[in-house]
Design a protein around this motif. Structure first.
Motif, PDB file in Angstrom:
ATOM      1  N   SER A   1      -5.294   9.306  -0.654  1.00  0.00           N
ATOM      2  CA  SER A   1      -5.381   8.209  -1.621  1.00  0.00           C
ATOM      3  C   SER A   1      -4.476   7.076  -1.172  1.00  0.00           C
ATOM      4  CB  SER A   1      -4.951   8.671  -3.010  1.00  0.00           C
ATOM      5  OG  SER A   1      -5.780   9.695  -3.496  1.00  0.00           O
ATOM      6  N   CYS A   2      -4.870   5.871  -1.505  1.00  0.00           N
ATOM      7  CA  CYS A   2      -4.069   4.694  -1.195  1.00  0.00           C
ATOM      8  C   CYS A   2      -4.068   3.782  -2.412  1.00  0.00           C
ATOM      9  CB  CYS A   2      -4.639   3.964   0.012  1.00  0.00           C
ATOM     10  SG  CYS A   2      -3.893   2.330   0.307  1.00  0.00           S
TER      11      CYS A   2
ATOM     12  N   TRP B   1       2.163  -3.140   6.210  1.00  0.00           N
ATOM     13  CA  TRP B   1       1.774  -1.739   6.293  1.00  0.00           C
ATOM     14  C   TRP B   1       2.678  -0.879   5.419  1.00  0.00           C
ATOM     15  CZ3 TRP B   1      -2.555  -0.300   8.909  1.00  0.00           C
ATOM     16  CH2 TRP B   1      -3.110  -1.229   9.795  1.00  0.00           C
TER      17      TRP B   1
ATOM     18  N   GLU C   1       0.319   5.301   0.486  1.00  0.00           N
ATOM     19  CA  GLU C   1      -0.603   6.366   0.840  1.00  0.00           C
ATOM     20  C   GLU C   1      -0.060   7.722   0.400  1.00  0.00           C
ATOM     21  OE1 GLU C   1      -0.607   3.197   4.143  1.00  0.00           O
ATOM     22  OE2 GLU C   1       0.894   4.341   3.035  1.00  0.00           O
ATOM     23  N   SER C   2      -0.963   8.635   0.063  1.00  0.00           N
ATOM     24  CA  SER C   2      -0.572   9.986  -0.317  1.00  0.00           C
ATOM     25  C   SER C   2      -1.707  10.952  -0.015  1.00  0.00           C
ATOM     26  CB  SER C   2      -0.218  10.044  -1.809  1.00  0.00           C
ATOM     27  OG  SER C   2      -1.334   9.708  -2.595  1.00  0.00           O
TER      28      SER C   2
ATOM     29  N   THR D   1       0.741   8.513   5.519  1.00  0.00           N
ATOM     30  CA  THR D   1       0.846   9.918   5.124  1.00  0.00           C
ATOM     31  C   THR D   1       0.452  10.781   6.320  1.00  0.00           C
ATOM     32  OG1 THR D   1       0.196  11.546   3.446  1.00  0.00           O
ATOM     33  CG2 THR D   1      -1.509   9.991   4.145  1.00  0.00           C
TER      34      THR D   1
ATOM     35  N   TRP E   1      -8.997   2.549   6.392  1.00  0.00           N
ATOM     36  CA  TRP E   1      -8.053   3.608   6.726  1.00  0.00           C
ATOM     37  C   TRP E   1      -7.882   3.597   8.244  1.00  0.00           C
ATOM     38  CZ3 TRP E   1      -4.912   6.565   3.857  1.00  0.00           C
ATOM     39  CH2 TRP E   1      -5.169   6.681   2.488  1.00  0.00           C
TER      40      TRP E   1
ATOM     41  N   LEU F   1      -2.821   5.551   7.561  1.00  0.00           N
ATOM     42  CA  LEU F   1      -2.378   4.384   6.805  1.00  0.00           C
ATOM     43  C   LEU F   1      -3.583   3.622   6.275  1.00  0.00           C
ATOM     44  CD1 LEU F   1      -0.782   4.250   9.936  1.00  0.00           C
ATOM     45  CD2 LEU F   1       0.847   3.216   8.360  1.00  0.00           C
ATOM     46  N   CYS F   2      -3.386   2.963   5.172  1.00  0.00           N
ATOM     47  CA  CYS F   2      -4.446   2.092   4.670  1.00  0.00           C
ATOM     48  C   CYS F   2      -3.967   0.655   4.703  1.00  0.00           C
ATOM     49  CB  CYS F   2      -4.891   2.481   3.270  1.00  0.00           C
ATOM     50  SG  CYS F   2      -3.721   2.076   1.976  1.00  0.00           S
ATOM     51  N   ASN F   3      -4.912  -0.236   4.738  1.00  0.00           N
ATOM     52  CA  ASN F   3      -4.629  -1.666   4.748  1.00  0.00           C
ATOM     53  C   ASN F   3      -5.932  -2.379   4.449  1.00  0.00           C
ATOM     54  OD1 ASN F   3      -3.665  -4.344   5.381  1.00  0.00           O
ATOM     55  ND2 ASN F   3      -2.165  -3.416   6.751  1.00  0.00           N
TER      56      ASN F   3
ATOM     57  N   THR G   1      -7.453   1.511  -5.932  1.00  0.00           N
ATOM     58  CA  THR G   1      -7.234   2.674  -5.078  1.00  0.00           C
ATOM     59  C   THR G   1      -8.403   2.869  -4.141  1.00  0.00           C
ATOM     60  OG1 THR G   1      -5.898   3.760  -6.785  1.00  0.00           O
ATOM     61  CG2 THR G   1      -6.777   5.149  -5.046  1.00  0.00           C
TER      62      THR G   1
ATOM     63  N   PHE H   1       0.838  -1.190   0.000  1.00  0.00           N
ATOM     64  CA  PHE H   1       0.000   0.000   0.000  1.00  0.00           C
ATOM     65  C   PHE H   1       0.876   1.244   0.000  1.00  0.00           C
ATOM     66  CE2 PHE H   1      -3.520  -2.685   0.779  1.00  0.00           C
ATOM     67  CZ  PHE H   1      -3.125  -3.627   1.700  1.00  0.00           C
TER      68      PHE H   1
END
Length: 114
Positions: A21-22, A104, A6-7, A108, A36, A94-96, A77, A4
């Motif tokens: 976004s991820c 992980w 992230e931004s 961001t 998220w 963080l996304c997951n 995404t 992943f």
């Protein structure tokens, strides 16, 4: 193994908005629930939004009505629209997958401050 990236984080004033976004690797992104998560300074990691493969969403009370999670399976995404940001939203986001796996990303940073 899914990765992943992230931004979209940054510095924003209270009451402002950000869209995170991820981007996820892997060809079977669409079958997974996604989430998220955030970890604020001195706090435990917490889930802030989740979306199932079918598009159902979940939010804890702390962000309900302010945050919106969405996904674009064609782009692998997931997004997090954050409105009416508060200082307590300051954290690394963080996304997951949901539930999360062990892999992980870097996350961001979101800083809400005047």
């Amino acid at each position: 193994q899914v990765h992943f990236v992230e931004s979209g984080g940054g510095l924003v004033q209270p009451g402002g908005s950000l869209r995170l976004s991820c981007a996820a690797s892997g060809s079977i992104f669409s079958i997974y629930g996604m989430g998220w998560y955030r970890q604020g300074p001195g706090k435990q990691q917490e889930l802030v939004a989740a979306i199932t493969s079918g598009g159902s969403t979940f939010y804890p009370d702390s962000v309900k009505g302010r945050f919106t999670i969405s996904r674009d399976n064609a782009k692998n995404t997931v997004y997090l629209q954050m409105n009416s940001l508060k200082s307590e939203d300051t954290a690394v986001y963080l996304c997951n997958q949901y539930p999360p796996n062990l892999f992980w990303g870097q996350g961001t940073q979101v800083t809400v401050s005047s």
